[in-house]
Design a protein around this motif. Sequence first.
Motif, PDB file in Angstrom:
ATOM      1  N   ALA A  29       0.844  -1.198   0.000  1.00  0.00           N
ATOM      2  CA  ALA A  29       0.000   0.000   0.000  1.00  0.00           C
ATOM      3  C   ALA A  29       0.879   1.247   0.000  1.00  0.00           C
ATOM      4  O   ALA A  29       1.890   1.311   0.705  1.00  0.00           O
ATOM      5  CB  ALA A  29      -0.914   0.008   1.221  1.00  0.00           C
ATOM      6  N   VAL A  30       0.494   2.244  -0.802  1.00  0.00           N
ATOM      7  CA  VAL A  30       1.283   3.468  -0.947  1.00  0.00           C
ATOM      8  C   VAL A  30       0.427   4.681  -0.577  1.00  0.00           C
ATOM      9  O   VAL A  30      -0.699   4.833  -1.074  1.00  0.00           O
ATOM     10  CB  VAL A  30       1.804   3.622  -2.387  1.00  0.00           C
ATOM     11  N   THR A  31       0.946   5.532   0.293  1.00  0.00           N
ATOM     12  CA  THR A  31       0.310   6.804   0.643  1.00  0.00           C
ATOM     13  C   THR A  31       1.366   7.902   0.567  1.00  0.00           C
ATOM     14  O   THR A  31       2.561   7.628   0.457  1.00  0.00           O
ATOM     15  CB  THR A  31      -0.285   6.766   2.059  1.00  0.00           C
TER      16      THR A  31
ATOM     17  N   GLN B  31       3.737   0.662   2.700  1.00  0.00           N
ATOM     18  CA  GLN B  31       3.420  -0.294   3.773  1.00  0.00           C
ATOM     19  C   GLN B  31       3.241  -1.685   3.167  1.00  0.00           C
ATOM     20  O   GLN B  31       2.331  -1.918   2.371  1.00  0.00           O
ATOM     21  CB  GLN B  31       2.153   0.139   4.511  1.00  0.00           C
ATOM     22  N   TYR B  32       4.165  -2.575   3.531  1.00  0.00           N
ATOM     23  CA  TYR B  32       4.123  -3.963   3.064  1.00  0.00           C
ATOM     24  C   TYR B  32       3.489  -4.844   4.140  1.00  0.00           C
ATOM     25  O   TYR B  32       3.710  -4.636   5.342  1.00  0.00           O
ATOM     26  CB  TYR B  32       5.535  -4.490   2.800  1.00  0.00           C
ATOM     27  N   HIS B  33       2.742  -5.838   3.690  1.00  0.00           N
ATOM     28  CA  HIS B  33       2.218  -6.840   4.626  1.00  0.00           C
ATOM     29  C   HIS B  33       2.221  -8.204   3.949  1.00  0.00           C
ATOM     30  O   HIS B  33       1.628  -8.380   2.885  1.00  0.00           O
ATOM     31  CB  HIS B  33       0.798  -6.504   5.083  1.00  0.00           C
ATOM     32  N   ILE B  34       2.942  -9.143   4.552  1.00  0.00           N
ATOM     33  CA  ILE B  34       2.979 -10.526   4.080  1.00  0.00           C
ATOM     34  C   ILE B  34       2.413 -11.403   5.198  1.00  0.00           C
ATOM     35  O   ILE B  34       3.018 -11.502   6.271  1.00  0.00           O
ATOM     36  CB  ILE B  34       4.410 -10.992   3.744  1.00  0.00           C
ATOM     37  N   PRO B  35       1.246 -12.019   5.008  1.00  0.00           N
ATOM     38  CA  PRO B  35       0.653 -12.831   6.080  1.00  0.00           C
ATOM     39  C   PRO B  35       1.409 -14.133   6.301  1.00  0.00           C
ATOM     40  O   PRO B  35       2.131 -14.611   5.415  1.00  0.00           O
ATOM     41  CB  PRO B  35      -0.768 -13.094   5.560  1.00  0.00           C
TER      42      PRO B  35
ATOM     43  N   THR C  49       5.272 -24.142   8.564  1.00  0.00           N
ATOM     44  CA  THR C  49       4.703 -22.793   8.636  1.00  0.00           C
ATOM     45  C   THR C  49       5.813 -21.747   8.575  1.00  0.00           C
ATOM     46  O   THR C  49       6.977 -22.036   8.863  1.00  0.00           O
ATOM     47  CB  THR C  49       3.910 -22.605   9.933  1.00  0.00           C
ATOM     48  N   TYR C  50       5.458 -20.538   8.186  1.00  0.00           N
ATOM     49  CA  TYR C  50       6.385 -19.416   8.232  1.00  0.00           C
ATOM     50  C   TYR C  50       5.676 -18.225   8.872  1.00  0.00           C
ATOM     51  O   TYR C  50       4.453 -18.097   8.811  1.00  0.00           O
ATOM     52  CB  TYR C  50       6.901 -19.048   6.837  1.00  0.00           C
ATOM     53  N   GLN C  51       6.475 -17.361   9.492  1.00  0.00           N
ATOM     54  CA  GLN C  51       5.953 -16.177  10.179  1.00  0.00           C
ATOM     55  C   GLN C  51       5.943 -14.998   9.229  1.00  0.00           C
ATOM     56  O   GLN C  51       6.964 -14.668   8.624  1.00  0.00           O
ATOM     57  CB  GLN C  51       6.815 -15.856  11.404  1.00  0.00           C
ATOM     58  N   GLY C  52       4.788 -14.354   9.062  1.00  0.00           N
ATOM     59  CA  GLY C  52       4.660 -13.214   8.167  1.00  0.00           C
ATOM     60  C   GLY C  52       5.352 -11.976   8.702  1.00  0.00           C
ATOM     61  O   GLY C  52       6.008 -11.994   9.748  1.00  0.00           O
ATOM     62  N   ALA C  53       5.197 -10.870   7.974  1.00  0.00           N
ATOM     63  CA  ALA C  53       5.862  -9.627   8.371  1.00  0.00           C
ATOM     64  C   ALA C  53       5.099  -8.423   7.835  1.00  0.00           C
ATOM     65  O   ALA C  53       4.438  -8.495   6.798  1.00  0.00           O
ATOM     66  CB  ALA C  53       7.303  -9.614   7.859  1.00  0.00           C
ATOM     67  N   SER C  54       5.205  -7.314   8.555  1.00  0.00           N
ATOM     68  CA  SER C  54       4.702  -6.020   8.104  1.00  0.00           C
ATOM     69  C   SER C  54       5.859  -5.030   8.185  1.00  0.00           C
ATOM     70  O   SER C  54       6.530  -4.950   9.214  1.00  0.00           O
ATOM     71  CB  SER C  54       3.545  -5.541   8.984  1.00  0.00           C
ATOM     72  N   ARG C  55       6.098  -4.306   7.106  1.00  0.00           N
ATOM     73  CA  ARG C  55       7.217  -3.372   7.041  1.00  0.00           C
ATOM     74  C   ARG C  55       6.750  -2.044   6.445  1.00  0.00           C
ATOM     75  O   ARG C  55       5.886  -2.014   5.572  1.00  0.00           O
ATOM     76  CB  ARG C  55       8.356  -3.932   6.178  1.00  0.00           C
ATOM     77  N   THR C  56       7.356  -0.951   6.912  1.00  0.00           N
ATOM     78  CA  THR C  56       7.068   0.380   6.387  1.00  0.00           C
ATOM     79  C   THR C  56       8.361   0.981   5.854  1.00  0.00           C
ATOM     80  O   THR C  56       9.402   0.916   6.524  1.00  0.00           O
ATOM     81  CB  THR C  56       6.484   1.300   7.470  1.00  0.00           C
ATOM     82  N   ALA C  57       8.315   1.541   4.648  1.00  0.00           N
ATOM     83  CA  ALA C  57       9.493   2.130   4.019  1.00  0.00           C
ATOM     84  C   ALA C  57       9.153   3.518   3.490  1.00  0.00           C
ATOM     85  O   ALA C  57       7.976   3.862   3.305  1.00  0.00           O
ATOM     86  CB  ALA C  57      10.001   1.240   2.893  1.00  0.00           C
TER      87      ALA C  57
END
Length: 429
Positions: A305-307, A325-329, A343-351
């Motif tokens: 997502a871009v703002t 704003q990136y989000h990988i579940p 299983t793998y653990q997702g991530a949320s990142r802001t750049a």
Amino acid sequence: MANASLKEVFSDVTLTVDPNTFKEPNQVKYLLTGCGNRVTRTLHYEVRGSFDEIEDLFVKMSSLDRCAAPNLRDSPLRHRQRPRSPSPVKPVAIVGAVWDFIQQRCSKELKRIQGEDVLIRKPRDKMVVTFQSHGKDPVRVHFARERFVTFYQRLATDLKVKTYSLDPQYYKSLQGQFPELLIEGGPSKDNITVTGRYMHIVMLEDFLRHGSSSPVTSQRPLTPQRVSPRASGTTRNKQSDDKELESCPICLDTIKEDRKKTLACKHSFCRGCLEEAFKTKPVCPTCGAVYGELKGTQPKGGTMAVTKERSSLSGYEKYGTIVIQYHIPSGIQKEEHPNPGQTYQGASRTAYLPDSSEGRNVLALLKRAFDQRLTFTIGRSSTTGMENMVTWNDIHHKTSRSGGTSCYGYPDPDYLRRLQDELKVKGIY
């Protein structure tokens, strides 16, 4: 004061200044607060930044007139590194197969990371590596740990371990032809275990497919005839009639002129071999040049997502800010991931990017990278050491608005150029 090795070790430096010891304290305060770095105001001013940033500020401060010429020991203007007694260096958890590969195939890289002052070793009864200093400077140990974590994460993400049915008496001959791989006898006498980077595994499988009586089983010794792809994309064998013939680096047979395919990077292959290799990954099997659209292993289902905001980034005061704003579940790993079925653990990142013309162009490239699943991958977290985590995939983002390069933030005048270079390596430009 400039020293290349110090720049590598001291990524975060503090300059402490007492403005009242200068003849024009207001000028000193203006210079300190306008430098764009982190400034703490107590009885003294403390400025934190990269080695180059603080060195430049130190030189400017040294040219100003002071009230007196204090002794060096009591100087109110002193350039200091991080405290000499940093926190203890934590061990890094490892996977046995990856550590074995590093020791036997990446010894030069390991020695470079250690340097002359640090010892990296694995205790016999633990699946971790520890870091110890030979000298009296523990800062170098922390630096070596950070470099090791970065190297280990990149290698572990690309490393594969596979088992093939092949008479073990031939695996030493095979090892000579594929020195980049670690080939060992398996638990069964008819099996071998191969550890190596993804592309080298593909080349081995192509060799077994074309050079054996069946894709994975050989009933005869493998004749050492393969030339390492690092030397050249074409192998030339001198014939009795002095005519030079090219050999395909994939199948090792002589390339027939009517079936020859030469890429823009000047490396030649059998057309059929190249088409088969491109089905796996559209890159030159020799030099890695990208042809077509490269697809990564980023888990599906993520969002980008871009703002935009009116506030500016340090170094780009004339422009607003692009917020990504990136989000990988979280989810279950697929076949292309390190541990399929787990299983793998997702991530949320802001750049952050500057909302300039160049920043907007880079944003378009980052969108393509995300759509091609190149931005993230699954591997070992460089901060926590945990496996099966969503991590960055060698496309570096600015995750802080300020703080300079040591805090993954701005100012960093060369960042957008470096980022475009990283994307170009992945075929995005």
